[in-house]
Design a protein around this motif. Structure first.
Motif, PDB file in Angstrom:
ATOM      1  N   GLY A 167       1.033  -1.315   0.090  1.00 54.93           N
ATOM      2  CA  GLY A 167       0.072  -0.131   0.082  1.00 54.93           C
ATOM      3  C   GLY A 167       0.962   1.472  -0.131  1.00 54.93           C
ATOM      4  N   SER A 168       1.889   1.350   0.875  1.00 59.32           N
ATOM      5  CA  SER A 168       2.688   2.450   0.778  1.00 59.32           C
ATOM      6  C   SER A 168       3.458   2.741  -0.550  1.00 59.32           C
ATOM      7  N   GLU A 169       3.760   1.695  -1.223  1.00 62.57           N
ATOM      8  CA  GLU A 169       4.420   1.855  -2.684  1.00 62.57           C
ATOM      9  C   GLU A 169       3.376   2.282  -3.531  1.00 62.57           C
ATOM     10  N   LEU A 170       2.282   1.741  -3.283  1.00 66.03           N
ATOM     11  CA  LEU A 170       1.195   2.455  -4.281  1.00 66.03           C
ATOM     12  C   LEU A 170       0.963   3.662  -3.992  1.00 66.03           C
ATOM     13  N   PHE A 171       0.936   4.223  -2.692  1.00 67.60           N
ATOM     14  CA  PHE A 171       0.545   5.648  -2.320  1.00 67.60           C
ATOM     15  C   PHE A 171       1.857   6.363  -3.404  1.00 67.60           C
ATOM     16  N   GLN A 172       3.175   5.845  -3.124  1.00 71.04           N
ATOM     17  CA  GLN A 172       4.036   6.710  -3.471  1.00 71.04           C
ATOM     18  C   GLN A 172       4.053   6.629  -5.357  1.00 71.04           C
ATOM     19  N   HIS A 173       3.945   5.551  -5.811  1.00 72.14           N
ATOM     20  CA  HIS A 173       3.868   5.647  -7.246  1.00 72.14           C
ATOM     21  C   HIS A 173       2.602   6.602  -7.690  1.00 72.14           C
ATOM     22  N   LEU A 174       1.528   6.447  -6.978  1.00 77.57           N
ATOM     23  CA  LEU A 174       0.438   7.249  -7.380  1.00 77.57           C
ATOM     24  C   LEU A 174       0.769   8.890  -7.362  1.00 77.57           C
ATOM     25  N   ASN A 175       1.403   9.227  -6.385  1.00 76.73           N
ATOM     26  CA  ASN A 175       2.009  10.465  -5.978  1.00 76.73           C
ATOM     27  C   ASN A 175       3.028  10.998  -7.291  1.00 76.73           C
ATOM     28  N   ASN A 176       3.562  10.083  -7.906  1.00 75.12           N
ATOM     29  CA  ASN A 176       4.744  10.217  -8.746  1.00 75.12           C
ATOM     30  C   ASN A 176       4.074  10.219 -10.380  1.00 75.12           C
ATOM     31  N   ILE A 177       2.817  10.282 -10.586  1.00 79.14           N
ATOM     32  CA  ILE A 177       2.217  10.052 -11.938  1.00 79.14           C
ATOM     33  C   ILE A 177       2.468  11.568 -12.442  1.00 79.14           C
ATOM     34  N   GLN A 178       3.147  11.629 -13.692  1.00 80.28           N
ATOM     35  CA  GLN A 178       3.123  12.827 -14.462  1.00 80.28           C
ATOM     36  C   GLN A 178       2.520  12.961 -15.483  1.00 80.28           C
ATOM     37  N   ILE A 179       1.686  14.151 -15.772  1.00 77.94           N
ATOM     38  CA  ILE A 179       0.870  14.348 -16.683  1.00 77.94           C
ATOM     39  C   ILE A 179       0.833  15.788 -17.112  1.00 77.94           C
TER      40      ILE A 179
ATOM     41  N   ARG B 154      -2.126   0.682 -14.658  1.00 78.28           N
ATOM     42  CA  ARG B 154      -0.813   0.124 -14.936  1.00 78.28           C
ATOM     43  C   ARG B 154       0.235  -0.017 -13.875  1.00 78.28           C
ATOM     44  N   ILE B 155       0.059   1.057 -12.754  1.00 79.01           N
ATOM     45  CA  ILE B 155       0.735   0.840 -11.575  1.00 79.01           C
ATOM     46  C   ILE B 155       0.206  -0.351 -10.726  1.00 79.01           C
ATOM     47  N   THR B 156      -1.140  -0.567 -10.487  1.00 82.90           N
ATOM     48  CA  THR B 156      -1.586  -1.549  -9.747  1.00 82.90           C
ATOM     49  C   THR B 156      -1.164  -3.080 -10.314  1.00 82.90           C
ATOM     50  N   MET B 157      -1.190  -3.193 -11.682  1.00 79.58           N
ATOM     51  CA  MET B 157      -0.779  -4.360 -12.471  1.00 79.58           C
ATOM     52  C   MET B 157       0.772  -4.502 -11.953  1.00 79.58           C
ATOM     53  N   MET B 158       1.664  -3.548 -11.979  1.00 73.48           N
ATOM     54  CA  MET B 158       2.965  -3.768 -11.933  1.00 73.48           C
ATOM     55  C   MET B 158       3.365  -4.208 -10.254  1.00 73.48           C
ATOM     56  N   LEU B 159       2.796  -3.494  -9.497  1.00 71.97           N
ATOM     57  CA  LEU B 159       2.931  -3.945  -8.073  1.00 71.97           C
ATOM     58  C   LEU B 159       2.417  -5.275  -7.836  1.00 71.97           C
ATOM     59  N   ALA B 160       1.368  -5.752  -8.343  1.00 70.80           N
ATOM     60  CA  ALA B 160       0.722  -7.275  -8.084  1.00 70.80           C
ATOM     61  C   ALA B 160       1.682  -8.053  -8.863  1.00 70.80           C
ATOM     62  N   ASN B 161       2.451  -7.599 -10.067  1.00 70.86           N
ATOM     63  CA  ASN B 161       3.541  -8.534 -10.542  1.00 70.86           C
ATOM     64  C   ASN B 161       4.695  -8.733  -9.666  1.00 70.86           C
ATOM     65  N   LEU B 162       5.132  -7.516  -9.355  1.00 72.40           N
ATOM     66  CA  LEU B 162       6.344  -7.326  -8.349  1.00 72.40           C
ATOM     67  C   LEU B 162       6.327  -8.143  -7.188  1.00 72.40           C
ATOM     68  N   HIS B 163       5.330  -8.112  -6.737  1.00 67.75           N
ATOM     69  CA  HIS B 163       5.191  -8.561  -5.256  1.00 67.75           C
ATOM     70  C   HIS B 163       4.355 -10.137  -5.084  1.00 67.75           C
ATOM     71  N   ASP B 164       3.927 -10.489  -6.425  1.00 69.20           N
ATOM     72  CA  ASP B 164       3.241 -11.948  -6.550  1.00 69.20           C
ATOM     73  C   ASP B 164       2.203 -11.906  -5.674  1.00 69.20           C
ATOM     74  N   VAL B 165       1.279 -10.803  -5.764  1.00 67.05           N
ATOM     75  CA  VAL B 165      -0.046 -10.630  -4.854  1.00 67.05           C
ATOM     76  C   VAL B 165      -1.214 -10.235  -5.883  1.00 67.05           C
ATOM     77  N   THR B 166      -2.324 -10.308  -5.327  1.00 68.40           N
ATOM     78  CA  THR B 166      -3.449  -9.946  -6.472  1.00 68.40           C
ATOM     79  C   THR B 166      -3.984  -8.703  -5.724  1.00 68.40           C
ATOM     80  N   ILE B 167      -4.136  -7.584  -6.844  1.00 71.70           N
ATOM     81  CA  ILE B 167      -4.548  -6.338  -6.383  1.00 71.70           C
ATOM     82  C   ILE B 167      -5.831  -6.280  -7.170  1.00 71.70           C
ATOM     83  N   ASN B 168      -7.020  -6.046  -6.901  1.00 71.21           N
ATOM     84  CA  ASN B 168      -8.074  -5.808  -7.397  1.00 71.21           C
ATOM     85  C   ASN B 168      -8.602  -4.345  -7.362  1.00 71.21           C
ATOM     86  N   LEU B 169      -8.928  -3.896  -8.556  1.00 74.80           N
ATOM     87  CA  LEU B 169      -9.224  -2.290  -8.531  1.00 74.80           C
ATOM     88  C   LEU B 169     -10.582  -2.193  -9.275  1.00 74.80           C
TER      89      LEU B 169
END
Length: 373
Positions: free
Chosen positions: A198-210, A260-275
């Protein structure tokens, strides 16, 4: 102010007091629907209610054009003085009062007989899907012009000023789950800590650049993991996201990046993230002709010195689904300055009620101008 509006003000105060003291949350506005219906059921108007939803439509006049005014009905569910309850902290009680006042005025004074005035009392704006439900019921299929309104916070517009359009942004709300396995606090290598994910998800969301020229944001608004045992590393968690953008195009980019971020973290940590992307509101689609009519109504009623430019805000409103789903519809929203503070959705929100009769005069002027035009 118009003399008839002045004479109407005591009734408007009574209506507002009743609506403010009897708030109902989204899709539960049964008593509000009944109250508004009872105000007009013995009048020369046509009332439409629905078997499967709250809200109502009231028509007067006949023929074309069909000019509509929409007011949202629902209150928020929030903590007020330590107690969770329905609370009108977004101004919908004022919006309903303004629409009711405009309808009172037209029924009690001469109005153009060629043309239909439609008053739409819409449920569930706060859920973001009330407007869509009425679109599906065809309530705007024959409407030519549609007007809305919203009280504005003091930071955007001071009391006594009005703007002919509100350029809302888009908003979407997501619910997510992280699924893994719990582990003993002494054996962190045997699981993936959902709080870490969750903390990694928080950080990646804050790093989105548009494009920084277009306002946008993604915020994690809830996160829950673990229980009462401090020696268990939680493998599961739930979270929610608030996603906003000034344009619908940027919103689409944000949603893609979040996925894309949730898919990346799910693959990295081998967990399931449903959004799950849930309720949403679209960015504004305004019409120059409707905006020009509203602008002239403001000038006619309160003077050019009290006319403000169109408001651009990152807040959202499902009003704009009407024009997205029915592109031929000409629409705009009146921005109402009323020294609203501390802010919209604050449990102790206050505003200057003197804005209500002023807004009644402006929206009524706009409705009549549109029909005569």
């Amino acid at each position: 102010m118009n003399t008839a509006i002045q004479q109407l003000t005591p009734r408007l105060n009574e209506v507002f007091a009743h609506l403010h003291q009897n708030p109902e949350i989204s899709w539960e506005e049964q008593k509000t629907t009944t109250y508004i219906k009872q105000l007009f059921e013995n009048r020369d108007c046509r009332i439409t209610t629905f078997d499967d939803t709250t809200g109502l439509i009231i028509d007067i006049g006949q023929g074309e054009p069909v000019v509509a005014l929409r007011a949202d009905m629902d209150a928020l569910w929030q903590e007020v003085d330590g107690v969770f309850q329905a609370n009108h902290s977004c101004g919908h009680d004022a919006h309903m009062t303004i629409a009711i006042g405009s309808l009172f005025y037209l029924l009690e004074n001469a109005y153009p007989k060629q043309g239909t005035f439609r008053f739409i009392f819409q449920p569930a704006e706060e859920k973001g899907n009330g407007a869509l439900s009425l679109v599906e019921k065809g309530v705007v299929d024959d409407v030519d012009f549609l007007y809305g309104m919203h009280l504005r916070p003091i930071q955007e517009l001071r009391h006594g000023y009005f703007a002919p359009a509100i350029r809302h942004g888009a908003a979407r709300f997501a619910e997510g789950t992280i699924h893994g396995e719990d582990a003993h606090g002494a054996r962190p290598h045997l699981n993936v800590n959902a709080i870490q994910v969750g903390s990694e998800l928080f950080q990646h969301l804050n790093n989105i650049q548009i494009d920084p020229m277009i306002p946008h944001s993604v915020k994690m608004t809830t996160f829950h993991a673990g229980g009462k045992s401090p020696n268990i590393i939680p493998g599961n968690a739930t979270f929610s996201l608030d996603i906003r953008a000034q344009t619908n195009e940027v919103m689409d980019l944000l949603i893609d990046k979040v996925n894309r971020i949730t898919m990346m973290l799910a693959n990295l940590h081998d967990v399931t993230i449903n959004l799950k992307i849930g309720d949403s509101v679209a960015a504004a689609v305004t019409n120059d002709e409707a905006q020009a009519i509203m602008q002239q109504a403001i000038v006619d009623c309160v003077g050019k010195d009290n006319l403000a430019p169109a408001i651009t805000t990152t807040g959202g409103d499902d009003f704009h689904f009407y024009t997205i789903k029915r592109p031929a519809l000409k629409a705009t929203m009146l921005a109402i300055g009323c020294d609203l503070e501390p802010g919209l959705h604050h449990p102790d929100m206050t505003f200057k009620h003197e804005c209500i009769p002023q807004a009644v005069e402006i929206v009524t002027n706009a409705l009549v101008k549109t029909v005569e035009k």
